[in-house]
Scaffold this motif. Structure first.
Motif, mmCIF file in Angstrom:
data_model
loop_
_atom_site.group_PDB
_atom_site.id
_atom_site.type_symbol
_atom_site.label_atom_id
_atom_site.label_comp_id
_atom_site.label_asym_id
_atom_site.label_seq_id
_atom_site.Cartn_x
_atom_site.Cartn_y
_atom_site.Cartn_z
ATOM 1 N N LYS A 34 24.135 -34.286 -12.924
ATOM 2 C CA LYS A 34 24.170 -35.062 -14.154
ATOM 3 C C LYS A 34 23.653 -34.272 -15.349
ATOM 4 C CE LYS A 34 23.566 -39.706 -12.249
ATOM 5 N NZ LYS A 34 22.729 -40.925 -12.400
ATOM 6 N N GLY A 56 18.501 -38.209 -8.010
ATOM 7 C CA GLY A 56 19.743 -38.395 -7.268
ATOM 8 C C GLY A 56 19.637 -38.141 -5.784
ATOM 9 N N ARG A 66 28.218 -48.018 -5.369
ATOM 10 C CA ARG A 66 27.569 -46.707 -5.336
ATOM 11 C C ARG A 66 26.218 -46.751 -6.039
ATOM 12 N NH1 ARG A 66 32.597 -45.164 -7.288
ATOM 13 N NH2 ARG A 66 31.661 -44.406 -9.237
ATOM 14 N N ARG A 67 26.120 -47.448 -7.153
ATOM 15 C CA ARG A 67 24.865 -47.521 -7.891
ATOM 16 C C ARG A 67 23.807 -48.264 -7.097
ATOM 17 N NH1 ARG A 67 26.636 -46.789 -13.349
ATOM 18 N NH2 ARG A 67 27.821 -44.854 -13.219
ATOM 19 N N ASN A 68 24.219 -49.327 -6.387
ATOM 20 C CA ASN A 68 23.254 -50.087 -5.582
ATOM 21 C C ASN A 68 22.672 -49.237 -4.459
ATOM 22 O OD1 ASN A 68 23.576 -52.408 -7.102
ATOM 23 N ND2 ASN A 68 25.165 -53.267 -5.771
ATOM 24 N N GLU A 103 23.337 -50.072 -18.544
ATOM 25 C CA GLU A 103 23.588 -49.960 -17.112
ATOM 26 C C GLU A 103 23.151 -51.216 -16.361
ATOM 27 O OE1 GLU A 103 24.886 -48.374 -13.556
ATOM 28 O OE2 GLU A 103 25.287 -47.805 -15.632
ATOM 29 N N TRP A 160 18.477 -44.629 -11.684
ATOM 30 C CA TRP A 160 19.725 -44.058 -12.189
ATOM 31 C C TRP A 160 19.619 -43.850 -13.691
ATOM 32 C CZ3 TRP A 160 23.267 -44.860 -15.907
ATOM 33 C CH2 TRP A 160 24.525 -44.244 -15.775
ATOM 34 N N ASN A 201 18.726 -34.585 -11.631
ATOM 35 C CA ASN A 201 19.891 -34.489 -10.768
ATOM 36 C C ASN A 201 20.828 -33.428 -11.344
ATOM 37 O OD1 ASN A 201 22.228 -34.813 -9.289
ATOM 38 N ND2 ASN A 201 22.242 -37.034 -9.402
ATOM 39 N N ALA A 252 31.973 -48.751 -9.212
ATOM 40 C CA ALA A 252 30.719 -47.993 -9.192
ATOM 41 C C ALA A 252 29.523 -48.847 -8.798
ATOM 42 C CB ALA A 252 30.463 -47.377 -10.569
ATOM 43 N N TYR A 281 22.280 -45.947 -4.742
ATOM 44 C CA TYR A 281 21.773 -44.712 -5.341
ATOM 45 C C TYR A 281 20.284 -44.556 -5.039
ATOM 46 C CZ TYR A 281 21.540 -41.003 -8.899
ATOM 47 O OH TYR A 281 21.398 -39.812 -9.554
ATOM 48 N N ASP A 300 15.276 -39.311 -12.580
ATOM 49 C CA ASP A 300 16.494 -39.378 -11.774
ATOM 50 C C ASP A 300 16.670 -38.057 -11.037
ATOM 51 O OD1 ASP A 300 19.053 -39.463 -10.711
ATOM 52 O OD2 ASP A 300 19.986 -40.315 -12.509
#
Length: 295
Positions: free
Chosen positions: A288, A205, A73-75, A112, A81, A285, A70, A77, A203
């Motif tokens: 989420k 997204g 993907r998080r970098n 996180e 987040w 988002n 992940a 985003y 967030d």
């Protein structure tokens, strides 16, 4: 009759879900990780002397793999987040089932920021008392290295976690004052319920418009929310503001319809310390937001 293995696994399911949720910050992903652990457990043919320990190690390894995958993907985003919100109707604790994986959004946000190894070591050892030799087995490292990962994670949590000490009744009182001041456009009153070092994180997204960076400080946060109410919510029809719970803490759910027909759905969770809001978390988002009994 279910087999003994099924019975024994189910006895540990809530514990494993709590472990996985703290590692992943997403209820659905945590449940998937536990289900994966069940599949591996059900396929074992040899003797397992310590079922809880074996399942903890397997679940943690599954989560570690997910955390590592992940990171990319998080970098990428868009914007900030936040963990997925599981939203429940507001009720007294005695009127609702206790959740074994209940942990504050404020803690999940700072978790996180840890490396996957730090997060796994910190959660296993500090939250669940797993010995470092077993943590090392999960991380494929030495006990000394596992201890160091946990120590660094512990330090990062202590330095970065937003203060959240208030009980539910106090949270509700502060949140009500916050909402009234924001709706009235009362800058002074709104700032008064915010801690000087308050942080607001949104967030979206990349799907819903949201602040791309945290908003810091009482004055800036107050100005941000007054602008949000006066401009972003001005054209919303059928606006509904409901008190809800997110991970057992007081929150607000705003729903309605924008002039273009698109749906408004925002959940605002807070952290409170000494009668003031220290953290505000706006989850916009739609992917989420798990609405539970609201759906």
């Amino acid at each position: 009759m279910p087999s003994p293995s099924v019975v024994e696994f189910e006895a540990h399911r809530s514990y494993l879900t709590a472990v996985a949720y703290r590692m992943l910050g997403n209820r659905a992903e945590a449940e998937d990780a536990v289900q994966d652990a069940w599949l591996r457990y059900s396929q074992q043919t040899g003797e397992i002397r310590d079922t809880r320990g074996w399942l903890t190690t397997v679940t943690a390894r599954i989560c570690l793999d997910q955390l590592n995958s992940a990171r990319v993907r998080r970098n990428a985003y868009p914007g900030e987040w936040l963990p997925a919100f599981v939203v429940e109707p507001d009720a007294d604790p005695a009127d609702r089932a206790e959740m074994a994986d209940q942990v504050s959004i404020a803690l999940l946000v700072v978790l996180e920021k840890l490396t996957p190894e730090q997060r796994v070591a910190f959660v296993l050892h500090d939250a669940f008392g797993v010995p470092f030799d077993e943590v090392a087995a999960v991380l494929d490292s030495t006990p000394a290295a596992a201890r160091q990962h946990a120590s660094r994670g512990r330090k990062a949590v202590a330095e970065g976690q937003v203060r959240h000490t208030a009980g539910l009744a106090e949270q509700r009182k502060v949140l009500t004052a916050f909402l009234a001041a924001a709706q009235d456009g009362d800058m002074r009153t709104l700032a008064a319920v915010l801690a000087p070092d308050v942080v607001a994180i949104g967030d979206g997204g990349g799907v819903v418009r949201a602040a791309l960076r945290p908003v810091l400080g009482a004055e800036r946060v107050a100005r941000f929310f007054i602008g949000l109410v006066s401009h972003r919510l001005a054209g919303v029809t059928d606006l509904k503001v409901e008190p809800v719970l997110v991970n057992g803490s007081a929150a607000l759910m705003l729903s309605g319809a924008h002039p273009d027909g698109s749906r408004l759905l925002v959940v605002v969770a807070i952290a409170v310390d000494e009668g003031r809001i220290t953290g505000i978390y706006n989850q916009q988002n739609p992917e989420k937001l798990v609405l539970g009994d609201f759906e």
